[in-house]
Design a protein around this motif. Structure first.
Motif, PDB file in Angstrom:
ATOM      1  N   PRO A   1      38.650 -56.568  54.149  1.00 16.71           N
ATOM      2  CA  PRO A   1      38.601 -57.864  53.476  1.00 16.71           C
ATOM      3  C   PRO A   1      39.849 -58.719  53.664  1.00 16.71           C
ATOM      4  CG  PRO A   1      39.264 -56.190  51.912  1.00 16.71           C
ATOM      5  CD  PRO A   1      39.041 -55.480  53.225  1.00 16.71           C
ATOM      6  N   LEU A   2      40.938 -58.135  54.166  1.00 20.95           N
ATOM      7  CA  LEU A   2      42.220 -58.845  54.141  1.00 20.95           C
ATOM      8  C   LEU A   2      42.247 -60.038  55.080  1.00 20.95           C
ATOM      9  CD1 LEU A   2      44.642 -55.761  54.052  1.00 20.95           C
ATOM     10  CD2 LEU A   2      43.745 -57.082  52.136  1.00 20.95           C
ATOM     11  N   SER A   3      41.604 -59.910  56.248  1.00 17.82           N
ATOM     12  CA  SER A   3      41.641 -61.007  57.211  1.00 17.82           C
ATOM     13  C   SER A   3      40.823 -62.208  56.758  1.00 17.82           C
ATOM     14  CB  SER A   3      41.155 -60.528  58.583  1.00 17.82           C
ATOM     15  OG  SER A   3      39.892 -59.887  58.486  1.00 17.82           O
ATOM     16  N   ALA A   4      39.999 -62.045  55.722  1.00 17.80           N
ATOM     17  CA  ALA A   4      39.194 -63.166  55.234  1.00 17.80           C
ATOM     18  C   ALA A   4      40.039 -64.226  54.539  1.00 17.80           C
ATOM     19  CB  ALA A   4      38.114 -62.658  54.282  1.00 17.80           C
ATOM     20  N   VAL A   5      41.254 -63.869  54.139  1.00 18.06           N
ATOM     21  CA  VAL A   5      42.098 -64.820  53.410  1.00 18.06           C
ATOM     22  C   VAL A   5      42.363 -66.070  54.235  1.00 18.06           C
ATOM     23  CG1 VAL A   5      44.269 -63.783  54.183  1.00 18.06           C
ATOM     24  CG2 VAL A   5      44.212 -65.043  52.047  1.00 18.06           C
ATOM     25  N   VAL A   6      42.446 -65.934  55.558  1.00 18.23           N
ATOM     26  CA  VAL A   6      42.778 -67.086  56.388  1.00 18.23           C
ATOM     27  C   VAL A   6      41.690 -68.137  56.378  1.00 18.23           C
ATOM     28  CG1 VAL A   6      44.264 -65.711  57.899  1.00 18.23           C
ATOM     29  CG2 VAL A   6      41.855 -66.005  58.487  1.00 18.23           C
TER      30      VAL A   6
END
Length: 485
Positions: free
Chosen positions: A189-194
């Motif tokens: 899920p972390l790369s979704a922040v961008v």
């Protein structure tokens, strides 16, 4: 981002916490606060209000394109950070071609999706014959196809290519005037922040793009059942895809499902020199975690013993390591469960008459992480469980064929139909074989992943297409407008 992105702002999750692991070490990267079911519902409502208001869908496509080019530029500016996050949470080795496919390729394709959508008309003339353009009373008729946004799209991305599978859904949905609720995999899920950061920076109106992050499946189930969601675009396993289709049926949602694959690679007798390098590429490409990878290798029976000996030497030289290691060729699989799945199918293959050519177990080093050796299974036939089920790891099967009819028959003996490959120095013969393969995509002497060429599955590999004209039109409603004098 601890929770998600709703109504144009970052929100803290109010649901159950969950952890994200580093596949290269097995350690916990971060504990996140997932979004509650109510918050997921608020994200859906935000998208619905935005669509009904026309704040985005009523804009001329050129205006949407201008905003989206700023949006992609914002993502490009974060490319190094996206690479860091994909290496960290997905375990993709950063110094391999797979990482380029993870980040640089979809960023370039995002601009191309905008350009392709701009080239498609909102209205097209239906190809009525002359005899139907004038009715028996002498009155002229015209029939047009009108394309309009479908509404609210639930975009559910996969863990193996978290940024790419999300962007392939977000871009065609937005350029065609839809609203998006993006739900990344709980494993990555972390790369979704961008996506939220770039949306805020580019000036996307509130509600046009929403992001929901969760550790379970309740939010995803709401996205596939809620009446305010008009379409579900999902990349993942066939088993989950079947559930998505069932959940979406009650409200007749449009579906785009890219699901599992067990793709065949047929090597004609004049192309056996390509077998080993192609197999290494398929095995090491993000540790075999690609639904379109060719994991069933068909070679002439007479040539198989010599090929197997070459495989042993070549695969022994593959360097296993973590995502940040400069020398890594083969990284980890996503989780301990996925590693156990690889072990399970290797054991099943042997029980059913197969033999292990190389690999088949956890490596002695590196310690920690979810590593599995590059594995080739010599199978007596295509009925072996390892040839019938998607393993999703660095495990390939090599099977001998008597003649090309036998090779085609075995290639088509699968419930999947996502991709296929044929290699032959005689291009005409290779094309003849390719035309007989029952698959959504068939590649001859190579492969292609283009914004201008669609891809999609047949049978249990999914429905709908991604990319290309078909992948854009899928996000639009079609109406036929018939006009008399």
């Amino acid at each position: 981002m601890e929770g998600g992105f709703v109504e144009g702002r970052h929100v803290a999750g109010l649901g159950a916490p969950f952890t994200v692991e580093n596949p290269s070490t097995g350690s916990v990267i971060k504990t996140l606060s997932g979004m509650s079911l109510r918050q997921v519902g608020e994200a859906i409502s935000s998208a619905r209000r935005a669509f009904d208001s026309g704040i985005w869908s009523d804009l001329p496509i050129a205006a949407r394109a201008e905003t989206l080019r700023r949006y992609v530029a914002g993502l490009e500016a974060r490319a190094d950070r996206i690479i860091d996050l994909v290496a960290l949470e997905a375990g993709c080795p950063r110094f391999t071609p797979s990482m380029r496919s993870q980040v640089q390729t979809p960023l370039a394709q995002a601009y191309q999706i905008i350009d392709l959508a701009l080239a498609l008309p909102d209205y097209e003339d239906n190809p009525l014959p002359i005899s139907e353009r004038v009715n028996p009373m002498g009155q002229p008729y015209q029939s047009l196809r009108q394309y309009t946004p479908i509404g609210v799209v639930a975009a559910i991305a996969a863990y193996n290519f978290p940024f790419l599978t999300a962007l392939w859904k977000v871009m065609p949905a937005l350029i065609t005037g839809n609203m998006v609720v993006l739900r990344p995999s709980p494993l990555t899920p972390l790369s979704a922040v961008v996506f939220g950061e770039a949306a805020d920076e580019a000036g996307l109106p509130p509600g046009v793009l929403n992001i929901v992050v969760e550790g379970g499946i309740e939010g995803a189930q709401l996205l596939t059942t809620h009446a305010d969601v008009d379409m579900v675009a999902f990349t993942g396993s066939t088993a989950v895809g079947v559930q998505v289709m069932q959940q979406a049926a009650a409200t007749m949602k449009r579906l785009q499902l890219e699901l599992g694959g067990k793709s065949a690679q047929i090597f004609l007798p004049d192309a056996i020199d390509k077998v080993v390098p192609v197999m290494i590429g398929a095995c090491t490409a993000h540790a075999g975690q690609g639904c379109a990878l060719g994991t069933r290798i068909f070679v002439p029976e007479a040539d198989k013993p010599a090929i197997v000996e070459k495989i042993k030497a070549a695969f022994a030289a593959i360097r296993i390591g973590g995502a940040d290691d400069l020398t890594t060729q083969l990284g980890p699989v996503i989780s301990a469960a996925q590693r156990a799945r690889c072990e399970h199918f290797v054991a099943l293959a042997v029980e059913s008459g197969g033999t292990i050519v190389t690999g088949g177990r956890r490596p002695d080093s590196p310690e920690g992480g979810f590593f599995f050796e590059p594995t080739v299974l010599d199978l007596p036939d295509n009925a072996n469980p390892a040839a019938q089920e998607e393993i999703f790891g660095p495990v390939l099967c090599i099977i001998g064929y008597r003649d090309l009819d036998h090779a085609v028959q075995m290639a088509n003996d699968s419930r999947y139909g996502l991709s296929g490959y044929v290699f032959g120095a005689d291009r005409r013969k290779a094309l003849e074989v390719a035309l007989r393969i029952k698959s959504g995509t068939v590649n001859v002497n190579g492969a292609m992943m283009s914004s201008y060429v669609s891809a999609g599955g047949q049978r249990m590999s999914g429905v709908g297409r991604e990319r290309g004209v078909e992948g854009i039109r899928l996000y639009q409603q079609l109406s036929c407008i018939n006009m008399g004098a």
